[in-house]
Motif scaffolding. Structure first.
Motif, mmCIF file in Angstrom:
data_model
loop_
_atom_site.group_PDB
_atom_site.id
_atom_site.type_symbol
_atom_site.label_atom_id
_atom_site.label_comp_id
_atom_site.label_asym_id
_atom_site.label_seq_id
_atom_site.Cartn_x
_atom_site.Cartn_y
_atom_site.Cartn_z
ATOM 1 N N LYS A 17 0.837 -1.211 0.000
ATOM 2 C CA LYS A 17 0.000 0.000 0.000
ATOM 3 C C LYS A 17 0.868 1.255 0.000
ATOM 4 N N THR A 18 1.951 1.237 0.780
ATOM 5 C CA THR A 18 2.856 2.385 0.803
ATOM 6 C C THR A 18 3.478 2.587 -0.572
ATOM 7 N N THR A 62 1.115 4.374 -2.862
ATOM 8 C CA THR A 62 1.091 5.814 -2.596
ATOM 9 C C THR A 62 2.325 6.483 -3.178
ATOM 10 N N ASN A 69 2.633 9.343 -6.109
ATOM 11 C CA ASN A 69 3.342 10.597 -5.854
ATOM 12 C C ASN A 69 4.620 10.721 -6.687
#
Length: 77
Positions: free
Chosen positions: A33-34, A37, A41
Motif C-alpha cells: 500500500k505504501t 502511494t 506521488n
C-alpha cells in the motif's frame, strides 16, 4: 514535478505468491500500500497503478518489452 528517486530492486511474497513488500534502491522496505502511494506521488520509477478486474488498485512495471524487470521476476528478499 519531481523525478522519481527510487526503483524497486527486490520483492517479498506471501505464501500465495502475492507481492507484499518491495525493497527500494535506497534499501528502504515498504509494504504494498505504501508503494502504491509512492508511485502515485511519482516517488518510484518504472511502476504504474492500474485498476484490476477486482476493482482494486494494483502495481505493475511499465511496459518496456523486458520481462526480467517485471515485479514478479525480481529477486526476492
Amino acid at each position: 514535478m519531481n523525478q522519481p528517486i527510487e526503483q524497486v530492486v527486490a520483492v517479498r511474497k506471501n505464501g500465495d505468491g502475492d507481492i507484499i513488500e518491495l525493497q527500494l534502491s535506497s534499501g528502504l522496505v515498504v509494504d504494498y500500500k505504501t508503494a502504491q502511494t509512492m508511485v502515485a506521488n511519482n516517488e518510484i520509477a518504472h511502476l504504474n497503478l492500474f485498476r484490476g478486474r477486482d476493482h482494486e488498485m494494483h502495481l505493475r512495471s511499465d511496459a518496456d518489452g523486458d520481462p526480467s524487470n517485471n515485479l514478479d521476476n525480481l529477486p526476492t528478499f
